[in-house]
Design an enzyme around this catalytic site. Sequence first.
Site, mmCIF file in Angstrom:
data_model
loop_
_atom_site.group_PDB
_atom_site.id
_atom_site.type_symbol
_atom_site.label_atom_id
_atom_site.label_comp_id
_atom_site.label_asym_id
_atom_site.label_seq_id
_atom_site.Cartn_x
_atom_site.Cartn_y
_atom_site.Cartn_z
ATOM 1 N N SER A 234 0.990 -1.007 0.025
ATOM 2 C CA SER A 234 0.036 0.224 -0.130
ATOM 3 C C SER A 234 0.713 1.390 -0.020
ATOM 4 C CB SER A 234 -1.018 -0.340 1.227
ATOM 5 O OG SER A 234 -1.885 1.178 1.025
ATOM 6 N N THR A 235 0.787 1.918 0.882
ATOM 7 C CA THR A 235 1.542 3.471 1.071
ATOM 8 C C THR A 235 3.209 3.228 0.866
ATOM 9 O OG1 THR A 235 -0.020 4.067 2.630
ATOM 10 C CG2 THR A 235 2.003 5.332 2.392
ATOM 11 N N HIS B 299 -2.589 -1.277 -3.192
ATOM 12 C CA HIS B 299 -4.005 -0.495 -3.088
ATOM 13 C C HIS B 299 -3.834 0.696 -3.814
ATOM 14 C CE1 HIS B 299 -4.141 -2.455 1.093
ATOM 15 N NE2 HIS B 299 -4.716 -3.091 0.476
ATOM 16 N N MET C 15 0.003 1.073 5.368
ATOM 17 C CA MET C 15 -0.713 1.338 6.392
ATOM 18 C C MET C 15 -1.993 0.269 6.457
ATOM 19 S SD MET C 15 -2.811 4.979 5.781
ATOM 20 C CE MET C 15 -3.829 5.088 4.379
ATOM 21 N N ASP D 205 -4.290 -5.188 6.196
ATOM 22 C CA ASP D 205 -4.529 -6.181 4.972
ATOM 23 C C ASP D 205 -3.283 -6.965 4.756
ATOM 24 O OD1 ASP D 205 -5.852 -7.369 2.916
ATOM 25 O OD2 ASP D 205 -5.228 -5.529 1.567
#
Length: 374
Positions: free
Chosen positions: A187-188, A214, A308, A311
């Site tokens: 993600s991030t 994501h 973050m 998941d």
Amino acid sequence: MTSVLVVDDSQFMRTVIGNVVADHGYRVLSASDGQEAIEMVHEHDPDVITMDVEMPGMDGIEAVSRIMASKPTPILMLSAHTQKGAEATLDALARGAVDFLAKPGGEVTRDIESLGDRIVEKVDAVAGADLSSITPTERRAAAPAGSTSSTRSSRPEATDRSGAAGESSVEPDRAFVEHPTVVIGASTGGPKILESILRSLPVTLAPKVLVVQHMPASFTDRLAARMDSFLPFDVSEASDGQRVQDGEVVVAKGGYHLEVTSNVAGNLRLRLTEGERVHGVRPAIDVTMRTAAERVSDPLVGVALTGMGKDGAAGIEAIKRAGGTTIAQDEASSPVFGIPEKAIATGSVDHVRSASDVPGAICDAFAQEASTHG
């Protein structure tokens, strides 16, 4: 007080974003173009920057490059939901921006309240980002002692703090098992690290790689196209019913969960679904990892990268239970340590590695002498 520099050529957007972050306790600075942003960064040393992509004069992409080269600062890009906006955003992420947020539409929109909530969530995450793995190597040693990249130095899981992803070498003549499958979730801070890891995998490994990053739908196709332009593997955005063969990388399509439905004769079959969001996201790492754990009979590795949230933790557990090998990025090289941290906390992670050592760990798992899933 944590400060946020809001960079946008629109006075309206500067006001909206500034008011939202100010209401959540941030000190707000503003700039109307890239050049002014650079000047503000050197004068005020903000903790976080929100950066519009398209601005007259110096745009956000050039500003990111200059800021990350001279005074690395966590940057959140704000981008239009367009192909051009997606390509520019991915370019900014490659140049060192930590994360991005897609604008919901026109500047005056009924979704502006929702946008504000998402901005605060993203700013909170970006504010704590470690830039060591996404800052140009030549700048890392020169980061000032009080900068974000030097404030999180106590990391017990760190195994290699010497460099960013893509700097490690993998033995090119090593023998690997047949039909390996890798599921990578991020993600991030993920895109740049993901690209570097995939660059470092040897062609002779010939893996099938499923990537769950994501991102909204308008961005995942551009991410796939970007990686396809420089990786030695064939890269595509996932499609329903797609067959995946050795040496192919598939990026989960934004807005859809990516499931593995079968593994026959070394090939995978995929399905896209619009089921409920998991952990508030779709695609979810857990969905892809769980279905891979259930249906992949060939050697399998799961990798939890920066981001973050939680998941991927359940997915890592599922792959471990199924006999696969599990890897998590260490805190030292993770811009945001949420996803790997939650995966490690399950007790199901076999190897905690720096971003630069993840490719080697994947290769170790698939070496002919190694014992893996299947």
